[in-house]
Motif scaffolding. Structure first.
Motif, PDB file in Angstrom:
ATOM      1  N   ASP A  71       0.838  -1.217   0.000  1.00 45.27           N
ATOM      2  CA  ASP A  71       0.000   0.000   0.000  1.00 45.27           C
ATOM      3  C   ASP A  71       0.867   1.258   0.000  1.00 45.27           C
ATOM      4  OD1 ASP A  71      -2.538  -1.116  -0.040  1.00 45.27           O
ATOM      5  OD2 ASP A  71      -2.700  -1.231   2.137  1.00 45.27           O
ATOM      6  N   GLY A  77      -4.983  11.681   9.084  1.00 44.59           N
ATOM      7  CA  GLY A  77      -5.343  10.296   9.359  1.00 44.59           C
ATOM      8  C   GLY A  77      -4.201   9.552  10.016  1.00 44.59           C
ATOM      9  N   ALA A  78      -4.567   8.492  10.757  1.00 42.45           N
ATOM     10  CA  ALA A  78      -3.555   7.656  11.417  1.00 42.45           C
ATOM     11  C   ALA A  78      -3.989   6.191  11.386  1.00 42.45           C
ATOM     12  CB  ALA A  78      -3.342   8.127  12.860  1.00 42.45           C
ATOM     13  N   GLY A  79      -4.875   5.832  10.434  1.00 36.94           N
ATOM     14  CA  GLY A  79      -5.328   4.452  10.290  1.00 36.94           C
ATOM     15  C   GLY A  79      -4.347   3.636   9.465  1.00 36.94           C
ATOM     16  N   GLY A  80      -4.822   2.530   8.912  1.00 36.35           N
ATOM     17  CA  GLY A  80      -3.944   1.608   8.183  1.00 36.35           C
ATOM     18  C   GLY A  80      -3.241   2.264   6.996  1.00 36.35           C
ATOM     19  N   ALA A  81      -3.999   3.034   6.202  1.00 32.98           N
ATOM     20  CA  ALA A  81      -3.402   3.658   5.014  1.00 32.98           C
ATOM     21  C   ALA A  81      -2.363   4.706   5.435  1.00 32.98           C
ATOM     22  CB  ALA A  81      -4.490   4.297   4.156  1.00 32.98           C
ATOM     23  N   ASN A 132      -4.663  13.884  13.374  1.00 34.63           N
ATOM     24  CA  ASN A 132      -5.719  12.869  13.523  1.00 34.63           C
ATOM     25  C   ASN A 132      -6.738  13.268  14.575  1.00 34.63           C
ATOM     26  OD1 ASN A 132      -6.570  10.309  12.425  1.00 34.63           O
ATOM     27  ND2 ASN A 132      -6.344   9.492  14.497  1.00 34.63           N
ATOM     28  N   ARG A 133      -7.979  12.832  14.350  1.00 38.38           N
ATOM     29  CA  ARG A 133      -9.091  13.126  15.255  1.00 38.38           C
ATOM     30  C   ARG A 133      -8.872  12.423  16.608  1.00 38.38           C
ATOM     31  NH1 ARG A 133     -14.597  10.940  12.825  1.00 38.38           N
ATOM     32  NH2 ARG A 133     -13.376   9.052  13.103  1.00 38.38           N
ATOM     33  N   ASP A 134      -8.538  11.137  16.565  1.00 42.77           N
ATOM     34  CA  ASP A 134      -8.271  10.383  17.794  1.00 42.77           C
ATOM     35  C   ASP A 134      -6.819  10.654  18.206  1.00 42.77           C
ATOM     36  OD1 ASP A 134      -7.351   8.441  19.561  1.00 42.77           O
ATOM     37  OD2 ASP A 134      -8.599   6.859  18.718  1.00 42.77           O
ATOM     38  N   ALA A 160      -5.116  10.819   4.105  1.00 41.86           N
ATOM     39  CA  ALA A 160      -5.106   9.358   4.268  1.00 41.86           C
ATOM     40  C   ALA A 160      -6.269   8.921   5.158  1.00 41.86           C
ATOM     41  CB  ALA A 160      -3.772   8.905   4.848  1.00 41.86           C
ATOM     42  N   THR A 161      -7.327   9.730   5.197  1.00 42.30           N
ATOM     43  CA  THR A 161      -8.552   9.323   5.892  1.00 42.30           C
ATOM     44  C   THR A 161      -9.516   8.728   4.862  1.00 42.30           C
ATOM     45  OG1 THR A 161      -9.863  11.344   5.528  1.00 42.30           O
ATOM     46  CG2 THR A 161      -8.299  11.363   7.367  1.00 42.30           C
ATOM     47  N   LEU A 211     -14.834   9.227   0.332  1.00 36.68           N
ATOM     48  CA  LEU A 211     -15.036   7.963  -0.395  1.00 36.68           C
ATOM     49  C   LEU A 211     -16.493   7.852  -0.843  1.00 36.68           C
ATOM     50  CD1 LEU A 211     -13.578   5.256  -1.125  1.00 36.68           C
ATOM     51  CD2 LEU A 211     -14.482   4.331   1.016  1.00 36.68           C
ATOM     52  N   MET A 258      -2.113   5.092  -6.380  1.00 31.32           N
ATOM     53  CA  MET A 258      -1.697   4.243  -5.255  1.00 31.32           C
ATOM     54  C   MET A 258      -2.235   2.823  -5.434  1.00 31.32           C
ATOM     55  SD  MET A 258      -2.632   4.918  -1.272  1.00 31.32           S
ATOM     56  CE  MET A 258      -2.292   3.748   0.030  1.00 31.32           C
ATOM     57  N   LEU A 259      -3.516   2.744  -5.790  1.00 32.94           N
ATOM     58  CA  LEU A 259      -4.163   1.430  -5.940  1.00 32.94           C
ATOM     59  C   LEU A 259      -3.534   0.640  -7.099  1.00 32.94           C
ATOM     60  CD1 LEU A 259      -6.421  -0.420  -5.007  1.00 32.94           C
ATOM     61  CD2 LEU A 259      -8.016   0.860  -6.429  1.00 32.94           C
ATOM     62  N   GLN A 307       0.174  -0.365  -6.208  1.00 37.83           N
ATOM     63  CA  GLN A 307       0.335  -1.482  -5.264  1.00 37.83           C
ATOM     64  C   GLN A 307       0.049  -2.800  -5.987  1.00 37.83           C
ATOM     65  OE1 GLN A 307      -1.961  -3.630  -3.766  1.00 37.83           O
ATOM     66  NE2 GLN A 307      -3.843  -2.732  -4.553  1.00 37.83           N
TER      67      GLN A 307
HETATM   68  P1  NDP Z   1      -8.927   3.168   8.908  1.00 37.10           P
HETATM   69  O1  NDP Z   1     -10.318   2.903   9.352  1.00 37.10           O
HETATM   70  O2  NDP Z   1      -7.808   2.351   9.441  1.00 37.10           O
HETATM   71  O3  NDP Z   1      -8.569   4.725   9.244  1.00 37.10           O
HETATM   72  C1  NDP Z   1      -9.442   5.758   8.907  1.00 37.10           C
HETATM   73  C2  NDP Z   1      -8.808   7.091   9.237  1.00 37.10           C
HETATM   74  O4  NDP Z   1      -9.682   8.132   8.798  1.00 37.10           O
HETATM   75  C3  NDP Z   1      -8.578   7.314  10.730  1.00 37.10           C
HETATM   76  O5  NDP Z   1      -7.433   8.077  10.936  1.00 37.10           O
HETATM   77  C4  NDP Z   1      -9.830   8.114  11.129  1.00 37.10           C
HETATM   78  O6  NDP Z   1      -9.620   8.933  12.258  1.00 37.10           O
HETATM   79  C5  NDP Z   1     -10.000   8.988   9.907  1.00 37.10           C
HETATM   80  N1  NDP Z   1     -11.353   9.484   9.734  1.00 37.10           N
HETATM   81  C6  NDP Z   1     -12.421   8.819   9.237  1.00 37.10           C
HETATM   82  N2  NDP Z   1     -13.509   9.625   9.214  1.00 37.10           N
HETATM   83  C7  NDP Z   1     -13.098  10.823   9.716  1.00 37.10           C
HETATM   84  C8  NDP Z   1     -13.763  12.078   9.947  1.00 37.10           C
HETATM   85  N3  NDP Z   1     -15.051  12.248   9.644  1.00 37.10           N
HETATM   86  N4  NDP Z   1     -13.039  13.102  10.448  1.00 37.10           N
HETATM   87  C9  NDP Z   1     -11.732  12.939  10.747  1.00 37.10           C
HETATM   88  N5  NDP Z   1     -11.053  11.784  10.555  1.00 37.10           N
HETATM   89  C10 NDP Z   1     -11.733  10.742  10.051  1.00 37.10           C
HETATM   90  O7  NDP Z   1      -8.985   3.109   7.327  1.00 37.10           O
HETATM   91  P2  NDP Z   1      -7.745   2.893   6.313  1.00 37.10           P
HETATM   92  O8  NDP Z   1      -6.605   3.709   6.774  1.00 37.10           O
HETATM   93  O9  NDP Z   1      -7.553   1.447   6.075  1.00 37.10           O
HETATM   94  O10 NDP Z   1      -8.353   3.496   4.970  1.00 37.10           O
HETATM   95  C11 NDP Z   1      -8.532   4.892   4.823  1.00 37.10           C
HETATM   96  C12 NDP Z   1      -8.918   5.168   3.383  1.00 37.10           C
HETATM   97  O11 NDP Z   1      -7.820   4.837   2.551  1.00 37.10           O
HETATM   98  C13 NDP Z   1     -10.101   4.331   2.874  1.00 37.10           C
HETATM   99  O12 NDP Z   1     -11.060   5.196   2.334  1.00 37.10           O
HETATM  100  C14 NDP Z   1      -9.547   3.473   1.777  1.00 37.10           C
HETATM  101  O13 NDP Z   1     -10.407   3.400   0.671  1.00 37.10           O
HETATM  102  C15 NDP Z   1      -8.282   4.228   1.377  1.00 37.10           C
HETATM  103  N6  NDP Z   1      -7.253   3.339   0.870  1.00 37.10           N
HETATM  104  C16 NDP Z   1      -6.828   3.528  -0.410  1.00 37.10           C
HETATM  105  C17 NDP Z   1      -5.867   2.721  -0.943  1.00 37.10           C
HETATM  106  C18 NDP Z   1      -5.441   2.943  -2.361  1.00 37.10           C
HETATM  107  O14 NDP Z   1      -4.730   2.082  -2.888  1.00 37.10           O
HETATM  108  N7  NDP Z   1      -5.792   4.050  -2.971  1.00 37.10           N
HETATM  109  C19 NDP Z   1      -5.252   1.616  -0.177  1.00 37.10           C
HETATM  110  C20 NDP Z   1      -5.737   1.528   1.199  1.00 37.10           C
HETATM  111  C21 NDP Z   1      -6.713   2.362   1.671  1.00 37.10           C
HETATM  112  P3  NDP Z   1      -9.761   8.370  13.772  1.00 37.10           P
HETATM  113  O15 NDP Z   1      -8.497   7.603  14.057  1.00 37.10           O
HETATM  114  O16 NDP Z   1      -9.884   9.599  14.595  1.00 37.10           O
HETATM  115  O17 NDP Z   1     -10.994   7.513  13.790  1.00 37.10           O
END
Ligand code: NDP
Length: 296
Positions: free
Chosen positions: A121, A144-148, A168-170, A210-211, A215, A265-266, A269
């Motif tokens: 990724d 963002g601080a999730g998986g992506a 990041n929100r959290d 990266a949130t 979508l 990115m997609l 990868q």
């Molecule tokens: P996660 O659920 O692991 O993380 C989501 C992140 O988005 C968190 O940091 C979360 O914050 C934040 N977030 C979501 N909604 C809000 C909001 N309303 N306000 C503020 N922050 C928000 O998801 P992933 O990281 O796995 O995926 C994120 C995106 O990346 C997806 O949409 C996915 O489609 C895309 N993606 C694209 C790829 C590509 O190849 N183009 C590959 C992988 C993913 P908090 O921690 O505060 O909840």
């Protein structure tokens, strides 16, 4: 009779029969909505490869059996998506450097019976970014601080980015990612809590959403940013692949920023995964076109 298969030659085959396809696929739950299969199979067809990619809906409790099954059936590798990206690690023999630092695997390669975990990724993002800018020595803001975000932050840091600001929100999740970058890479990193329109510092070179905001179907949503703080020297990237041109990128483009969409990115990868599995350099244009037919 040569024994070679052609559409008109469906009689007995006397040489080694070419009826054993190279097998790859995806383990996820849900798997039905994941479009990666369309772009990977488009590449296989384009390059005349006798290879298949199958989406498999695998329950968390069945992941180990699915991995053993893939090995037993001679698969050359597979992708893992939610909820298996972390859980799969205990079924593997080895992790590539960035996958080990990220702590998640989205691509497994079966090499001489050994299972190697990769994270393509972040590498896909980096390949896409490098068509526009080299991250070496650059200052980056990541929303963002999730998986992506985790995959992107680690790859950017390992590629020589100077300073990362994780917004990041959290607060805990953001602080944990900044801490990971500081501990495991040469880059500097700080976490900022996202509690209002974020003002991007003027010395920022690269901004990444990266949130999951924006979508499909929430295509009008955009990250809470003070958009006047985006200036024309900045490169602005989004991970959202569908729709490719997000409201976030439209705002950035209107302010003169160079924008990079999530399709790159997609696609990249996928290119990297196919290379790992088969050694073939797949044509990204063919894969991008396959996705364009699917996405809004
Ligand atoms: P996660 O659920 O692991 O993380 C989501 C992140 O988005 C968190 O940091 C979360 O914050 C934040 N977030 C979501 N909604 C809000 C909001 N309303 N306000 C503020 N922050 C928000 O998801 P992933 O990281 O796995 O995926 C994120 C995106 O990346 C997806 O949409 C996915 O489609 C895309 N993606 C694209 C790829 C590509 O190849 N183009 C590959 C992988 C993913 P908090 O921690 O505060 O909840």
């Amino acid at each position: 009779m040569s024994g070679r298969y052609t559409p008109r030659n469906i009689g007995p085959v006397t040489a080694t029969p070419p009826f054993l396809s190279t097998l790859t696929g995806l383990f996820a739950r849900p798997a039905a909505e994941n479009p990666t299969v369309a772009m990977i199979e488009a590449a296989y067809r384009h390059h005349g490869m006798d290879a298949r990619y199958v989406n498999c809906d695998v329950a968390p409790d069945d992941l180990g059996a699915a991995v053993r099954g893939a090995v037993a059936m001679g698969w050359v590798g597979f992708h893992c998506s939610l909820p298996h990206k972390i859980a799969v690690i205990r079924h593997l023999d080895e992790l590539a450097e960035s996958a080990e630092v990220i702590g998640a695997v989205n691509c497994v390669v079966v090499r001489n019976g050994r299972l190697v975990g990769e994270n393509t990724d972040g590498q896909g993002f980096l390949t896409s970014l490098r068509t526009t800018i080299d991250p070496r020595g650059k200052r980056v803001v990541i929303f963002g601080a999730g998986g992506a975000a985790r995959a992107i932050a680690v790859e950017l840091a390992l590629a020589g980015a100077a300073q990362l600001t994780i917004v990041n929100r959290d607060p805990e999740r953001g602080a944990e990612l900044a801490d990971l970058v500081r501990r495991r890479t040469p880059a500097g990193a700080e976490a900022r809590v996202w509690d209002g329109a974020f003002r991007v510092p003027a010395d920022t070179n690269i901004v990444v959403n990266a949130t999951s905001i924006g979508l499909f179907p929430d295509v009008k949503e955009r990250p809470d940013v003070d958009y006047a703080s985006l200036t024309d020297g900045m490169v602005v990237a989004d991970v959202i692949p569908n729709p490719p041109h997000t409201a976030f990128l439209a705002e950035a483009e209107a302010r003169g920023c160079v924008v990079i969409n999530g399709l790159g990115m997609l696609v990249n990868q996928g290119v990297i995964s196919i290379k790992h599995w088969t050694g073939v350099d797949a044509d990204p244009a063919v894969m991008r076109a396959a996705l364009r037919e699917i996405f809004v």
